[in-house]
Design a protein around this motif. Sequence first.
Motif, PDB file in Angstrom:
ATOM      1  N   LEU A   1       0.860  -1.181   0.000  1.00 24.39           N
ATOM      2  CA  LEU A   1       0.000   0.000   0.000  1.00 24.39           C
ATOM      3  C   LEU A   1       0.894   1.228   0.000  1.00 24.39           C
ATOM      4  CD1 LEU A   1      -2.737   1.383   0.110  1.00 24.39           C
ATOM      5  CD2 LEU A   1      -2.645   1.240   2.605  1.00 24.39           C
ATOM      6  N   ALA A   2       0.835   1.985  -1.068  1.00 28.33           N
ATOM      7  CA  ALA A   2       1.614   3.217  -1.216  1.00 28.33           C
ATOM      8  C   ALA A   2       0.660   4.360  -1.536  1.00 28.33           C
ATOM      9  CB  ALA A   2       2.648   3.051  -2.330  1.00 28.33           C
ATOM     10  N   PRO A   3       1.098   5.603  -1.374  1.00 27.58           N
ATOM     11  CA  PRO A   3       0.203   6.734  -1.674  1.00 27.58           C
ATOM     12  C   PRO A   3      -0.403   6.690  -3.067  1.00 27.58           C
ATOM     13  CG  PRO A   3       2.112   7.510  -0.449  1.00 27.58           C
ATOM     14  CD  PRO A   3       2.364   6.061  -0.752  1.00 27.58           C
ATOM     15  N   PHE A   4       0.339   6.155  -4.051  1.00 22.09           N
ATOM     16  CA  PHE A   4      -0.206   6.152  -5.414  1.00 22.09           C
ATOM     17  C   PHE A   4      -1.403   5.226  -5.575  1.00 22.09           C
ATOM     18  CE2 PHE A   4       3.182   2.861  -5.702  1.00 22.09           C
ATOM     19  CZ  PHE A   4       2.453   1.793  -6.202  1.00 22.09           C
ATOM     20  N   HIS A   5      -1.572   4.275  -4.650  1.00 21.07           N
ATOM     21  CA  HIS A   5      -2.721   3.365  -4.759  1.00 21.07           C
ATOM     22  C   HIS A   5      -4.055   4.102  -4.612  1.00 21.07           C
ATOM     23  CE1 HIS A   5       0.188  -0.028  -3.948  1.00 21.07           C
ATOM     24  NE2 HIS A   5      -0.524  -0.508  -4.954  1.00 21.07           N
ATOM     25  N   ALA A   6      -4.035   5.266  -3.970  1.00 20.18           N
ATOM     26  CA  ALA A   6      -5.275   6.051  -3.833  1.00 20.18           C
ATOM     27  C   ALA A   6      -5.797   6.525  -5.181  1.00 20.18           C
ATOM     28  CB  ALA A   6      -5.034   7.247  -2.915  1.00 20.18           C
ATOM     29  N   ASN A   7      -4.942   6.514  -6.196  1.00 21.80           N
ATOM     30  CA  ASN A   7      -5.341   7.011  -7.515  1.00 21.80           C
ATOM     31  C   ASN A   7      -5.526   5.887  -8.532  1.00 21.80           C
ATOM     32  OD1 ASN A   7      -5.105   9.799  -6.715  1.00 21.80           O
ATOM     33  ND2 ASN A   7      -2.888   9.498  -6.738  1.00 21.80           N
ATOM     34  N   LYS A   8      -5.635   4.653  -8.049  1.00 22.09           N
ATOM     35  CA  LYS A   8      -5.733   3.509  -8.954  1.00 22.09           C
ATOM     36  C   LYS A   8      -7.152   3.244  -9.445  1.00 22.09           C
ATOM     37  CE  LYS A   8      -1.620   1.599  -9.541  1.00 22.09           C
ATOM     38  NZ  LYS A   8      -1.083   1.216 -10.850  1.00 22.09           N
ATOM     39  N   CYS A   9      -8.118   4.030  -8.977  1.00 17.86           N
ATOM     40  CA  CYS A   9      -9.509   3.886  -9.444  1.00 17.86           C
ATOM     41  C   CYS A   9      -9.964   5.236 -10.002  1.00 17.86           C
ATOM     42  CB  CYS A   9     -10.419   3.433  -8.307  1.00 17.86           C
ATOM     43  SG  CYS A   9      -9.971   1.851  -7.559  1.00 17.86           S
ATOM     44  N   PRO A  10      -9.416   5.646 -11.142  1.00 17.78           N
ATOM     45  CA  PRO A  10      -9.677   6.998 -11.656  1.00 17.78           C
ATOM     46  C   PRO A  10     -11.107   7.158 -12.180  1.00 17.78           C
ATOM     47  CG  PRO A  10      -8.391   5.744 -13.235  1.00 17.78           C
ATOM     48  CD  PRO A  10      -8.476   4.891 -12.008  1.00 17.78           C
ATOM     49  N   SER A  11     -11.588   8.382 -12.142  1.00 25.73           N
ATOM     50  CA  SER A  11     -12.914   8.722 -12.662  1.00 25.73           C
ATOM     51  C   SER A  11     -12.833  10.063 -13.375  1.00 25.73           C
ATOM     52  CB  SER A  11     -13.935   8.807 -11.531  1.00 25.73           C
ATOM     53  OG  SER A  11     -15.144   9.400 -11.973  1.00 25.73           O
ATOM     54  N   SER A  12     -13.555  10.177 -14.493  1.00 28.19           N
ATOM     55  CA  SER A  12     -13.653  11.462 -15.187  1.00 28.19           C
ATOM     56  C   SER A  12     -14.743  12.348 -14.603  1.00 28.19           C
ATOM     57  CB  SER A  12     -13.942  11.224 -16.677  1.00 28.19           C
ATOM     58  OG  SER A  12     -12.904  10.498 -17.291  1.00 28.19           O
ATOM     59  N   PHE A  13     -15.563  11.773 -13.710  1.00 29.61           N
ATOM     60  CA  PHE A  13     -16.753  12.481 -13.238  1.00 29.61           C
ATOM     61  C   PHE A  13     -16.734  12.767 -11.743  1.00 29.61           C
ATOM     62  CE2 PHE A  13     -17.818   9.932 -16.938  1.00 29.61           C
ATOM     63  CZ  PHE A  13     -18.382  10.883 -17.779  1.00 29.61           C
ATOM     64  N   ALA A  14     -15.728  12.251 -11.034  1.00 35.55           N
ATOM     65  CA  ALA A  14     -15.634  12.439  -9.594  1.00 35.55           C
ATOM     66  C   ALA A  14     -14.169  12.365  -9.183  1.00 35.55           C
ATOM     67  CB  ALA A  14     -16.449  11.356  -8.866  1.00 35.55           C
ATOM     68  N   ASP A  15     -13.900  12.593  -7.918  1.00 31.32           N
ATOM     69  CA  ASP A  15     -12.520  12.532  -7.428  1.00 31.32           C
ATOM     70  C   ASP A  15     -11.918  11.145  -7.631  1.00 31.32           C
ATOM     71  OD1 ASP A  15     -12.592  15.185  -6.510  1.00 31.32           O
ATOM     72  OD2 ASP A  15     -13.491  14.557  -4.608  1.00 31.32           O
ATOM     73  N   THR A  16     -12.747  10.119  -7.512  1.00 30.55           N
ATOM     74  CA  THR A  16     -12.303   8.744  -7.687  1.00 30.55           C
ATOM     75  C   THR A  16     -13.514   7.881  -8.020  1.00 30.55           C
ATOM     76  OG1 THR A  16     -11.142   6.863  -6.628  1.00 30.55           O
ATOM     77  CG2 THR A  16     -12.584   8.172  -5.223  1.00 30.55           C
TER      78      THR A  16
END
Length: 424
Positions: free
Chosen positions: A341-356
Amino acid sequence: MTQAMKVSLSQQPAAAQWGSATVSFAADGAQIHLSDGDQARQIQAAARKLTQQGINSVSLTGEWTQAQQWRFAAGFGGTMDGGNIEWANDNEALDARRDAALWLKSLIHASPEALSPEVLADEVAERLCAVAPAHITTKRIVGDALLTAGWVGIHGVGRGSVRPPVMLELDYNPTGDHDAPVAIALVGKGITFDSGGYSLKPSASMVSMKCDMGGAATVAAALKLAIRSGLNKRVKLFLCCAENLVSGHAYKLGDILHYKNGTSVEIVNTDAEGRLVLADGLIAANEAGAERIIDAATLTGAAMTAVGGDYNALFTVDDQAASDALAAAAAGDEGLWRLPLAPFHANKCPSSFADTANSTTQKGGGAGGASNAAGFLSRFAGAPAKGWIHLDLAGVYSEGGNSMHHDGATALGLMTVTNLLLQD
């Protein structure tokens, strides 16, 4: 009443007529023959064999350590009948452990019809209040009141059922000081049945989904055991309880949830619901000012693929918290393995319509699905998420049973969380 079978341990092989048997019988009872290697697993496997022979009442005799007796208990008994064990020693401590484990299992084994979100919350509140009535207060937020309070994850997941979702907040405060700091917050996933919602599970995957409240059962049973073991610090318990069903009221793919901490989440998989309810619990734990947060959930199939049924998976961004968790598991003779678990894992579920997004569109959340789910949770665990421990309970349920466990709940994780609560 059936007379108890005496069971003892031996470091010698069975007599020649028994061949390579690991369990032999004589007029005065049964012997478990230990060999080099992992003797704890040998004891647990022997307990399974005795159970499968139809033996449901035993008396452990001779020299047994507490750890050996607990391993025997882990393998003994059936899904519907835990059997009876007379301990060789350490009776009081082992009785308390087994009481907690059997309660944990009974919660998970309850049918989805019998254990609605409200019933789960009420059962936990009632049982824990009975242990320390002078030190426990409880609060339930039910149904649309969740939306009013801002708990959009629990409400969103649970709104598809006619039986309302619930957040249970239970405050154990033995200090006598109303303003005492909260040392630990426990957060449990309490999905009492998971159909997958509109991302519908196949029948074979759905049949065991009464176990999807295993996280809630684990943290509740651990708190009960810790209180009985002398827990002297303030702990808050947050159970996030809902049924994930399909209906005209159910949440849908493409919906966006706006959480209290300002994070917006696009729903791309309604079967990734556990992280949505846990997000509310983590926010609540932070609002309580908890010095440490421990969440437990049957969260991802990816964790099961990674560590199998003999371990639970550990995620944290805090190395000291990881050391504490691993030490707690080792002290309880439970398997626990740290996954990335690293900080970049928070961005592994990207969305064009919301923060994640709450997941990805790939099956199982794609590569690294368990770490990606933990990364999603890290958005809600505090900034920084110091002290936060996420347990993905890969080993809490054994579907079909095996040589170590009967079919159903295993209670793996109970001692890990209990020991974390009791650590100085």
